[in-house]
Write a protein that holds these residues in place. Structure first.
Motif, PDB file in Angstrom:
ATOM      1  N   UNK A  84       0.593  -0.907   0.120  1.00 35.39           N
ATOM      2  CA  UNK A  84      -0.020  -0.192  -0.042  1.00 35.39           C
ATOM      3  C   UNK A  84       1.028   1.305  -0.010  1.00 35.39           C
ATOM      4  N   UNK A  85       0.147   2.666   0.190  1.00 37.84           N
ATOM      5  CA  UNK A  85       1.147   4.008  -0.668  1.00 37.84           C
ATOM      6  C   UNK A  85       2.022   3.821   0.678  1.00 37.84           C
ATOM      7  N   UNK A  86       1.342   3.711   1.974  1.00 37.39           N
ATOM      8  CA  UNK A  86       2.522   3.667   2.948  1.00 37.39           C
ATOM      9  C   UNK A  86       3.649   3.156   3.173  1.00 37.39           C
ATOM     10  N   UNK A  87       3.606   1.509   3.109  1.00 37.42           N
ATOM     11  CA  UNK A  87       4.743   0.031   2.901  1.00 37.42           C
ATOM     12  C   UNK A  87       5.450   0.702   1.979  1.00 37.42           C
ATOM     13  N   UNK A  88       4.898   1.185   0.644  1.00 35.76           N
ATOM     14  CA  UNK A  88       6.221   1.505  -0.274  1.00 35.76           C
ATOM     15  C   UNK A  88       7.191   2.607   0.199  1.00 35.76           C
ATOM     16  N   UNK A  89       6.554   3.517   0.613  1.00 38.83           N
ATOM     17  CA  UNK A  89       7.184   4.873   1.076  1.00 38.83           C
ATOM     18  C   UNK A  89       8.545   4.158   2.020  1.00 38.83           C
ATOM     19  N   UNK A  90       8.038   3.345   2.798  1.00 42.27           N
ATOM     20  CA  UNK A  90       8.912   2.828   4.360  1.00 42.27           C
ATOM     21  C   UNK A  90      10.264   2.634   3.487  1.00 42.27           C
ATOM     22  N   UNK A  91       9.597   1.641   2.279  1.00 44.04           N
ATOM     23  CA  UNK A  91      10.407   0.669   1.724  1.00 44.04           C
ATOM     24  C   UNK A  91      11.300   0.918   1.118  1.00 44.04           C
ATOM     25  N   UNK A  92      10.828   2.371   0.569  1.00 39.73           N
ATOM     26  CA  UNK A  92      11.600   2.797  -0.493  1.00 39.73           C
ATOM     27  C   UNK A  92      13.323   3.529   0.268  1.00 39.73           C
ATOM     28  N   UNK A  93      12.487   3.560   1.436  1.00 42.31           N
ATOM     29  CA  UNK A  93      13.536   4.727   2.268  1.00 42.31           C
ATOM     30  C   UNK A  93      14.755   4.007   2.955  1.00 42.31           C
ATOM     31  N   UNK A  94      14.003   2.491   3.145  1.00 39.28           N
ATOM     32  CA  UNK A  94      14.916   1.349   3.162  1.00 39.28           C
ATOM     33  C   UNK A  94      15.792   1.229   2.288  1.00 39.28           C
TER      34      UNK A  94
END
Length: 394
Positions: A84-94
């Motif tokens: 979902x939107x936030x999970x993907x943003x977190x994964x990008x940061x990681x």
């Protein structure tokens, strides 16, 4: 399946006309297709697949492709990560080793990825017209006007804390960060609401009225202590001053057009056809739909519940059709279908076509940046404050 094919064909010809052969003739003299070089619009699926695969291989670990759950299968198959939107943003940061983050979602998601990613990382949205109708229902000017008016009317008794759904523009996240507010997702909205009420008397919740109401009811706030703010007609709310003063939750009049299609009648029909069905819906649905369902929760919650269910179980799902069909394909041992059999894919997500993905990836191989999403530094700072407040919640 025939209905779905017809729906997808109409979506393509309506929102991406130059990528649809049947609509191309009327634009015969144009050199570009929806701001994409025309040669990409004229490539068939096999050619696009070859070019995307070659570009991915050439870029290697420098490239990270993120695919939202609502994307079409022709895009999801190229995604390195999906969520979902936030999970993907977190994964990008990681993933700091990735110089380029190609976000196959919509604009507010790419903004969040830019805010949370490292300074050296470049975030790209293949089609910059991929927006979100719900996010567009709350502009920064409208929210600022609402905020000022409420504080003026309620005075020292206002005690307002702003809460924005992650499905909102970076400017609205920054608004919350600068004014002691916070961001929420559909999975942590109740926890965020608890945090916000520990810091104020009232919440201004935007832009989704239905997520706010469903979360508020689950939190124990009665309907009579909620009021809807219509940015197109604020006087409607102000005229009911007694209720406004009683309100603990002020809900923005916004909604997701996809989730508004689901109805109590559809649930009744599913139960009549399959008495042992489990109905699961997204909290962006209307209150009466959520109340009639067996379960409700975020996209990730819906996926988790179905994945963990035993073989032979039956599921009627109230969320975006691409995700529902993908779940059905991945779990053939279960009966999984969408509550609305003719619901179209999210039209804004559908703007991410393989032709756009091929275009931006081949540009990267050539050293060119196309369709970068970059949030202004001051906006990014305060938006990050609001996001970090959410991230700090346990």
């Amino acid at each position: 399946m025939a209905l779905r094919v017809a729906c997808e064909t109409s979506q393509e010809s309506r929102i991406l006309p130059l990528l649809h052969p049947a609509a191309r003739d009327q634009y015969a003299h144009g050199g570009r297709a929806d701001q994409i070089p025309r040669r990409y619009a004229e490539m068939d699926g096999a050619e696009l697949d070859r070019r995307i695969s070659q570009a991915k291989a050439a870029l290697g670990r420098r490239l990270l492709i993120l695919g939202h759950h609502y994307q079409r299968d022709e895009i999801i198959k190229y995604a390195d990560l999906r969520g979902d939107s936030f999970k993907l943003a977190q994964q990008a940061a990681a993933r700091p080793e990735a110089d380029y983050i190609v976000f196959c979602g919509v604009h507010f998601m790419a903004e969040s990825a830019d805010i949370l990613s490292a300074p050296h990382q470049i975030v790209i949205l293949p089609n910059p017209t991929a927006g979100c109708s719900m996010a567009d229902m709350a502009s920064i000017a409208e929210v600022e006007e609402c905020w000022e008016t409420l504080n003026e009317v309620l005075g020292a008794d206002a005690g307002l804390v702003p809460v924005t759904y992650i499905n909102s523009a970076a400017s609205l996240k920054a608004f919350c960060g600068e004014r002691g507010g916070i961001v929420c997702t559909s999975s942590n909205a109740r926890k965020v609401m608890e945090w916000a009420f520990s810091r104020g008397r009232r919440l201004l919740f935007f832009p989704d009225e239905h997520l706010g109401r469903n979360t508020g009811l689950a939190f124990g706030i009665p309907e009579e202590e909620m009021i809807v703010w219509n940015p197109k007609n604020p006087q409607e709310t102000l005229d009911d001053e007694e209720r406004l003063r009683r309100a603990r939750l002020i809900l923005w009049k916004g909604y997701c057009s996809t989730h508004m299609r689901f109805t109590v009648e559809q649930i009744a029909k599913a139960r009549a056809a399959y008495p042992d069905i489990t109905v699961i819906v997204h909290p962006e649905c209307r209150r009466e739909v959520v109340a009639a369902a067996d379960l409700y929760g975020s996209t990730e919650y819906i996926i988790q519940q179905i994945e963990q269910a035993p073989a032979g179980s039956k599921w009627a799902v109230g969320t975006e059709i691409n995700l529902v069909h993908r779940l059905a394909q991945e779990h053939p041992d279960k009966l999984i279908f969408c509550l609305d059999p003719i619901v179209c894919p999210c039209s804004t997500m559908y703007r991410i076509h393989p032709a756009y993905l091929a275009w931006v990836l081949e540009a990267l191989v050539e050293g060119q940046i196309v369709n970068q999403v970059k949030v202004a530094p001051e906006v990014a700072h305060w938006a990050r404050v609001a996001l970090d407040r959410m991230l700090a919640l346990k």
